[in-house]
Design an enzyme around this catalytic site. Structure first.
Site, PDB file in Angstrom:
ATOM      1  N   CYS A  20       0.811  -1.210   0.000  1.00 14.16           N
ATOM      2  CA  CYS A  20       0.000   0.000   0.000  1.00 14.16           C
ATOM      3  C   CYS A  20       0.847   1.264   0.000  1.00 14.16           C
ATOM      4  CB  CYS A  20      -1.023  -0.006   1.135  1.00 14.16           C
ATOM      5  SG  CYS A  20      -0.407  -0.543   2.710  1.00 14.16           S
ATOM      6  N   GLU A  67     -20.522  12.096  20.075  1.00 14.38           N
ATOM      7  CA  GLU A  67     -19.453  12.910  20.645  1.00 14.38           C
ATOM      8  C   GLU A  67     -18.126  12.663  19.929  1.00 14.38           C
ATOM      9  OE1 GLU A  67     -19.640  15.264  22.730  1.00 14.38           O
ATOM     10  OE2 GLU A  67     -17.578  15.585  23.419  1.00 14.38           O
ATOM     11  N   HIS A  84      -7.051  -3.194   8.604  1.00 17.14           N
ATOM     12  CA  HIS A  84      -8.040  -4.158   8.113  1.00 17.14           C
ATOM     13  C   HIS A  84      -9.098  -4.409   9.181  1.00 17.14           C
ATOM     14  CE1 HIS A  84      -4.836  -6.009   5.208  1.00 17.14           C
ATOM     15  NE2 HIS A  84      -5.347  -4.904   4.736  1.00 17.14           N
ATOM     16  N   HIS A  89      -2.995   2.336   7.752  1.00 14.43           N
ATOM     17  CA  HIS A  89      -3.901   1.433   7.040  1.00 14.43           C
ATOM     18  C   HIS A  89      -4.310   0.322   7.994  1.00 14.43           C
ATOM     19  CE1 HIS A  89      -5.847  -0.958   4.157  1.00 14.43           C
ATOM     20  NE2 HIS A  89      -4.891  -1.840   3.963  1.00 14.43           N
TER      21      HIS A  89
END
Lengths: 217, 217, 217, 217
Positions: free
Chosen positions: D83, D124, D103, D101
């Site tokens: 990525c 909130e 998952h 990143h």
């Protein structure tokens, strides 16, 4: 006559598996569990009202198993767990060496979806549960049954109904208390702990099965 | 003839990733997992009936991979895990270097909502699973299939049905056992562990999708 | 006039239970909780915008309880938690020694399935909650009631509605804020922490009961 | 010309918050998160295919931010995270200092119950999310919107659709990827981490609200 305060040597040991070191570690590890265990004639009892992750050996009570005399108390004095008489049911009626009390939500929810008895079968984890008073464990095809007793305002008032359930279910190593939790006992702290984990796993699984409306054959 | 008790050097290593150090660490980290792994001709096996978070290198068994002779046993003797023959399925049929057994509730619930096969597709995590016997991994658009076999009263009795499932699904790196758990294997302990995490993630996700009644296209 | 920066001795102590050591430990342990506690005339306040698992004694604010003067600020300056005025409600209206704020999803979901009041009864954990202003705890057969106030754009704007709820529910040790979280207070940090754990357990249980559509009598 | 292998000093620092120490700690703490962060012109990238709880400073890649030249690689060579080009979207299009990143199943399930956009309001935790490119945060009464892009077979193929979503939602600090996970970025690692926690909390809450069929007004 020796004072209770001078018996601190009872809670000092360099062995990791000595009850005085074990109970604080297990309380901290599982956080919400109450523990009682002993060695031969001595019974070690976790205190009430102390942060479970902060219990130290010096916070423990030590009781003589046969006379029920308190040999050692924490200083300053704190209360022994209110479930002490319930632990003695396990000691006296089943000759167990350790008893664990938990307020696990899995146990509590199990008492809310089952009526007089919790039952489950065809689960591998059932094989981790002993038939008390025998040398055999349940098999995969057996049905595990745990009696559920009604809760009372005072924890000590559970003593006689717990004893009755233990008489009615002589092979059970656990009693569930409605909207309260569970008591699990075993010959050694290792067996009590392993069975406590198996029971909790099965309570959790049974609750998930109900929540997901899974049909079982 | 050298006694089994004198082979303690097999479980002594200062390397963190040596199986003798790795298995206790991983058992403690994941708590409920059973592990077997080895180095070349030696296979290290976790004991049965020991608190998973307390396993020490000295509690491990060491077996010769080809002769299946037990080279080293813990002292005092405890039982090797009952799933040892199942681990050898993975070693012998797939040439794997490590095999993991778990009673994860995600795996167990997955076997309760799927019939003969667990299937899932269109999930990024599928890409973490290898096609066994090849050098390729599944792609996002592939369907992951894991065979489900029926549980038996004795764990060793699963050996032949697990072997049959492995023949029927030659690319699967895992076999699910109904109401029991899962076996996952890989060439190295790192691959077995990573795939075990991916499988468990996917079992958990599939169970949540069913629980939430999410429609998938 | 002594500068605020020279008051670092206020956050240096070798005692584990000193607020300067306790607050960082508890923030790290529970991760999402905000904490305020004090010793007599000094009030220790956790900072805002600092990673909860990384708070150090030097990140804390110290305030004079009666004058509300800031005696010590972290250097470089960071903001005190926006809920400081809410904490002072607990200090001033109830004479409490510690107040805890949490964004627990159990609390938030509880405010989404209950209307003006959260209520639960017939649960053992209720017995861990005190009737504020008295020396008694709730019993198993009592109904625990926690007022729910509406959230506002700015946290400090909750001050008056929280104060009103505290007047309307003089025995409550907690106020829920819709879609936001909960405030819990107690005479000591130990009591605030134990009650915070009991409340959270009960919020979680009530949410699960609703999610599973369990009928209660 | 200096070889890449001699740049090990880039991953040696005694400062706990240096990226070379921080990334391994955060990967270990959150287990499944991928992290990229940098200091000025240097970008530190976590490796792919390494057990997240075992990443060491020596496993990191260091890249020159403007030239995209790899200044330092682990030895033996492992792959940088697939990525990486997605992380550079965040660096180049938003001038961010860190990108995360994950998952997380909360993110994945959120993409399964929402269509083109994840939305939530009146919570909130929304106040923890910045309007990117401005100095303001969302308020309690704002609606948080996160674009959802479709997943692709190869992670790098997400680069252009992620870039397009970032153009279409210029104030979003995150992009969700269907059945895959989420990318979150911020000016500093602290802001990226805090926002990542807020987003995940809100994904989890939204999924629970759907699962419980709670009506929201």
């Amino acid at each position: 006559m020796e004072s209770v305060e001078n018996q601190d040597h009872l809670v000092v040991s360099s062995e990791a598996n000595h009850p005085a070191n074990l109970i604080p570690e297990l309380c901290s590890l599982f956080y919400t569990l109450g523990w009682v265990t002993g060695t031969g004639e001595l019974v070690y009892i976790a205190p009430s009202g102390v942060q479970k992750e902060r219990i130290l050996p010096k916070d423990l009570f030590v009781m003589d198993r046969s006379s029920l005399k308190l040999l050692r108390s924490p200083n300053p004095p704190i209360k022994p767990s209110a479930c002490t008489p319930l632990f003695f049911n396990a000691y006296n009626m089943r000759n167990s060496g350790a008893c664990i009390h938990s307020h696990s939500q899995n146990a509590v929810l199990a008492t809310m979806v089952f009526d007089k008895e919790f039952t489950i079968s065809h689960q591998e984890m059932i094989k981790g549960i002993k038939r008390d008073g025998t040398d055999t464990y349940l098999s995969f095809f057996d049905t595990l049954v745990v009696p559920i007793i009604e809760n009372t305002a005072l924890e000590q008032d559970l003593t006689s109904s717990m004893a009755q359930a233990m008489k009615d279910y002589p092979e059970s190593c656990a009693v569930l208390v409605r909207n309260h939790g569970v008591y699990v006992w075993g010959e050694t702290w290792q067996k009590a702990k392993t069975m406590s984990e198996c029971y909790d796993y099965l309570f959790e699984l049974a609750v998930k099965i109900r929540a997901m409306r899974i049909n079982q054959n």
